[in-house]
Write an enzyme that holds these catalytic residues in place. Structure first.
Site, PDB file in Angstrom:
ATOM      1  N   GLU A   1      -5.093   0.941  13.946  1.00  5.66           N
ATOM      2  CA  GLU A   1      -6.398   1.340  13.438  1.00  5.66           C
ATOM      3  C   GLU A   1      -7.454   0.309  13.786  1.00  5.66           C
ATOM      4  O   GLU A   1      -7.157  -0.873  13.954  1.00  5.66           O
ATOM      5  CB  GLU A   1      -6.356   1.490  11.911  1.00  5.66           C
ATOM      6  CG  GLU A   1      -5.559   2.703  11.472  1.00  5.66           C
ATOM      7  CD  GLU A   1      -5.481   2.832   9.960  1.00  5.66           C
ATOM      8  OE1 GLU A   1      -5.602   3.958   9.462  1.00  5.66           O
ATOM      9  OE2 GLU A   1      -5.299   1.814   9.282  1.00  5.66           O
TER      10      GLU A   1
ATOM     11  N   CYS B   1     -13.641  -4.189  13.414  1.00  6.23           N
ATOM     12  CA  CYS B   1     -12.439  -4.922  13.070  1.00  6.23           C
ATOM     13  C   CYS B   1     -11.315  -4.296  13.898  1.00  6.23           C
ATOM     14  O   CYS B   1     -11.042  -3.102  13.782  1.00  6.23           O
ATOM     15  CB  CYS B   1     -12.215  -4.715  11.574  1.00  6.23           C
ATOM     16  SG  CYS B   1     -10.684  -5.398  11.006  1.00  6.23           S
TER      17      CYS B   1
ATOM     18  N   CYS C   1       2.941  -6.178  12.234  1.00  2.00           N
ATOM     19  CA  CYS C   1       2.715  -7.621  12.205  1.00  2.00           C
ATOM     20  C   CYS C   1       4.009  -8.291  11.795  1.00  2.00           C
ATOM     21  O   CYS C   1       4.749  -7.772  10.956  1.00  2.00           O
ATOM     22  CB  CYS C   1       1.607  -7.970  11.205  1.00  2.00           C
ATOM     23  SG  CYS C   1       1.149  -9.728  11.215  1.00  2.00           S
TER      24      CYS C   1
ATOM     25  N   CYS D   1       3.351 -11.471   5.336  1.00  3.69           N
ATOM     26  CA  CYS D   1       2.643 -11.825   4.096  1.00  3.69           C
ATOM     27  C   CYS D   1       2.888 -10.717   3.067  1.00  3.69           C
ATOM     28  O   CYS D   1       2.651  -9.539   3.342  1.00  3.69           O
ATOM     29  CB  CYS D   1       1.151 -12.002   4.351  1.00  3.69           C
ATOM     30  SG  CYS D   1       0.793 -13.271   5.599  1.00  3.69           S
TER      31      CYS D   1
ATOM     32  N   CYS E   1       0.151  -8.018   2.025  1.00  2.99           N
ATOM     33  CA  CYS E   1      -0.538  -7.276   3.089  1.00  2.99           C
ATOM     34  C   CYS E   1       0.310  -6.082   3.518  1.00  2.99           C
ATOM     35  O   CYS E   1       1.490  -6.232   3.844  1.00  2.99           O
ATOM     36  CB  CYS E   1      -0.768  -8.204   4.280  1.00  2.99           C
ATOM     37  SG  CYS E   1      -1.493  -7.394   5.714  1.00  2.99           S
TER      38      CYS E   1
ATOM     39  N   GLY F   1      -2.063  -7.027  12.736  1.00  5.49           N
ATOM     40  CA  GLY F   1      -1.469  -7.986  13.665  1.00  5.49           C
ATOM     41  C   GLY F   1      -1.978  -9.402  13.533  1.00  5.49           C
ATOM     42  O   GLY F   1      -3.012  -9.659  12.926  1.00  5.49           O
TER      43      GLY F   1
ATOM     44  N   SER G   1      -9.072 -14.365  13.498  1.00  6.76           N
ATOM     45  CA  SER G   1      -8.515 -14.681  12.177  1.00  6.76           C
ATOM     46  C   SER G   1      -7.019 -14.909  12.312  1.00  6.76           C
ATOM     47  O   SER G   1      -6.311 -14.105  12.922  1.00  6.76           O
ATOM     48  CB  SER G   1      -8.791 -13.493  11.242  1.00  6.76           C
ATOM     49  OG  SER G   1      -8.245 -13.723   9.963  1.00  6.76           O
TER      50      SER G   1
ATOM     51  N   CYS H   1      -9.364  -4.991   4.173  1.00  6.76           N
ATOM     52  CA  CYS H   1      -8.390  -6.007   4.573  1.00  6.76           C
ATOM     53  C   CYS H   1      -7.019  -5.783   3.992  1.00  6.76           C
ATOM     54  O   CYS H   1      -6.855  -5.681   2.794  1.00  6.76           O
ATOM     55  CB  CYS H   1      -8.851  -7.386   4.132  1.00  6.76           C
ATOM     56  SG  CYS H   1      -9.833  -8.192   5.364  1.00  6.76           S
TER      57      CYS H   1
HETATM   58  N1  SAH Z   1      -3.138 -11.864  10.910  1.00  2.42           N
HETATM   59  C1  SAH Z   1      -4.512 -12.290  10.777  1.00  2.42           C
HETATM   60  C2  SAH Z   1      -5.470 -11.117  10.705  1.00  2.42           C
HETATM   61  C3  SAH Z   1      -5.124 -10.158   9.672  1.00  2.42           C
HETATM   62  S1  SAH Z   1      -5.922  -9.523   8.377  1.00  2.42           S
HETATM   63  C4  SAH Z   1      -4.666 -13.126   9.528  1.00  2.42           C
HETATM   64  O1  SAH Z   1      -3.778 -13.101   8.693  1.00  2.42           O
HETATM   65  O2  SAH Z   1      -5.660 -13.828   9.418  1.00  2.42           O
HETATM   66  C5  SAH Z   1      -7.400 -10.205   7.936  1.00  2.42           C
HETATM   67  C6  SAH Z   1      -7.426 -10.823   6.547  1.00  2.42           C
HETATM   68  O3  SAH Z   1      -7.066  -9.891   5.508  1.00  2.42           O
HETATM   69  C7  SAH Z   1      -6.446 -11.976   6.417  1.00  2.42           C
HETATM   70  O4  SAH Z   1      -7.095 -13.057   5.804  1.00  2.42           O
HETATM   71  C8  SAH Z   1      -5.406 -11.407   5.483  1.00  2.42           C
HETATM   72  O5  SAH Z   1      -4.711 -12.403   4.799  1.00  2.42           O
HETATM   73  C9  SAH Z   1      -6.233 -10.551   4.572  1.00  2.42           C
HETATM   74  N2  SAH Z   1      -5.472  -9.601   3.777  1.00  2.42           N
HETATM   75  C10 SAH Z   1      -4.270  -9.072   4.062  1.00  2.42           C
HETATM   76  N3  SAH Z   1      -3.878  -8.235   3.083  1.00  2.42           N
HETATM   77  C11 SAH Z   1      -4.862  -8.236   2.154  1.00  2.42           C
HETATM   78  C12 SAH Z   1      -5.037  -7.565   0.936  1.00  2.42           C
HETATM   79  N4  SAH Z   1      -4.137  -6.720   0.480  1.00  2.42           N
HETATM   80  N5  SAH Z   1      -6.178  -7.800   0.242  1.00  2.42           N
HETATM   81  C13 SAH Z   1      -7.121  -8.645   0.725  1.00  2.42           C
HETATM   82  N6  SAH Z   1      -6.999  -9.295   1.887  1.00  2.42           N
HETATM   83  C14 SAH Z   1      -5.887  -9.108   2.599  1.00  2.42           C
END
Ligand code: SAH
Length: 392
Positions: free
Chosen positions: A106, A119, A126, A130, A133, A181, A215, A357
């Protein structure tokens, strides 16, 4: 919650068909010559690609007889839109793309009065695991090719130029690698993408370096490599905890590279570019939002060239975690600011279409077929529990 392993090596899948955007200009010219055409046709094709022209019939500067052959050979359609979902009166639009092998990703286009940000996803799924996420919970399907990543930005630029987003025709101004990713786990393709984004039209999208944000969870060797490239793009580090004990759990790559090492690498990046980096911090109720953690983060960052972008957690299916309540958010912001750390709170554009996010695990079903999860995050914006907004 299941604890997933960290995955750095993407599974090998069938490669997407060759595309002009994967090639250097010299390679593209050679490929055209191989097809029995003059080398300058490569430049014509590049112009059409970056302008978002996909219909060969509109490429009227190419001889009618070779349009189909040239586009098939060098501009194969790599991204098929499965659906668009809109929010915020159409100013936020999430697109689900199907790739040649059925993988899904997406991207999210967000229009603001002063800018338009897309974005984009750099991987299908990924491997960074985490736990908060949705994408991280889906695991890694594969790396995207440069052309598949670039194509998302090109489509957004075309949507803006064609007036598809309310507000009249406009220009794509910002790109954030905050979709599905981990961009720095797909370094070579992301590096190529940066070139395409920054190269002036007609051979690229001509974006300003500071308007492109990479990021990362903190792949330290890759941050260092990026530093050596001499690019002045914006770096964002997903920190989410100031202490190793909690970060080991929230951002599992921390078991490899600790908070100090990640911030050290980001500091070196900032020293080289002379620009602040962003610290992303998703506020999770009773997990990382305590006043003592705000103070710890404040202390950690006070003397660094960093800015904190707080993200109220976007809850994901099956997660036991929730966003911090507003008073806790406000307290967190106040403590960081009191420590002298510039702090903003990101808006959660698109959360009602699971476009914010960490929510991109989207489409578990497309046309009744279970699919690969898709990511896509949010917005690069800050709406202030009180003050300045994040203009990165
Ligand atoms: N892999 C990269 C880009 C991914 S997402 C990274 O981790 O930076 C972009 C941002 O969204 C990251 O800071 C990630 O930690 C955050 N994110 C992921 N899941 C989330 C959630 N459920 N709520 C808020 N932010 C989230």
């Amino acid at each position: 919650m299941t604890v997933l392993p960290l995955v750095f090596e993407a599974p090998r899948r069938t490669k997407p068909p060759r595309h002009l955007a994967d090639l250097t200009r010299a390679e593209a010219r050679a490929a055209v010559v191989e097809l029995g055409q003059p080398a300058f046709r490569a430049d014509q094709l590049a112009r059409h690609f970056y302008a978002g022209v996909t219909d060969p019939e509109q490429m009227t500067d190419l001889p009618a007889a070779s349009r189909a052959e040239l586009t098939e050979a060098l501009l194969p359609g790599l991204l098929t839109p499965v659906r668009h979902q809109s929010a915020d009166g159409g100013r936020t639009r999430k697109t689900l793309w199907r790739l040649h092998d059925g993988a899904l990703v997406e991207s999210v286009l967000m229009r603001y009065p002063e800018r338009a940000t897309v974005c984009i996803s750099s991987q299908a799924g990924c491997g960074m695991a985490c736990p908060f996420c949705a994408t991280g919970q889906s695991g890694l399907t594969r790396n995207l090719s440069a052309a598949e990543i670039i194509g998302q930005a090109v489509a957004a630029a075309a949507a803006m130029a064609n007036g598809e987003i309310p507000g009249g025709p406009g220009r794509l101004s910002n790109v954030v690698f905050m979709g599905m990713g981990e961009p720095l786990a797909n370094y070579a393709r992301v590096r190529k993408t940066l070139d395409a984004l920054l190269t002036p039209a007609p051979h690229g999208l001509g974006l300003a370096q500071r308007s492109v944000t990479v990021s990362t969870v903190g792949v330290v060797p890759a941050i260092r490599k990026l530093t050596e490239e001499g690019l002045n793009v914006t770096l964002a580090v997903s920190l989410h905890a100031p202490d190793d004990e909690l970060r080991d759990e929230l951002v599992p790559i921390n078991t490899r590279w600790k908070v100090d090492e990640v911030l050290g690498a980001a500091d070196d990046f900032a020293r080289r570019t002379g620009r602040r980096y962003s610290i992303e911090y998703a506020l999770i109720r009773d997990i990382n939002d305590q006043p003592f953690r705000a103070d710890l983060l404040g202390k950690l960052l006070a003397k660094r060239l960093a800015h904190v972008n707080l993200i109220p957690l976007n809850p994901t299916p099956g997660s036991k975690w929730d966003a911090s309540p507003l008073p806790a958010q406000r307290e967190f912001v106040a403590r960081l600011r009191a420590a002298g750390v510039p702090t903003t709170v990101r808006d959660t554009r698109g959360s009602d279409i699971d476009g914010a996010c960490g929510q991109l695990a989207a489409a578990d079903q497309v046309d009744g077929v279970p699919s690969v999860a898709v990511p896509v995050p949010t917005v690069e914006d800050a709406v202030p529990l009180g003050a300045e907004s994040d203009q990165d």
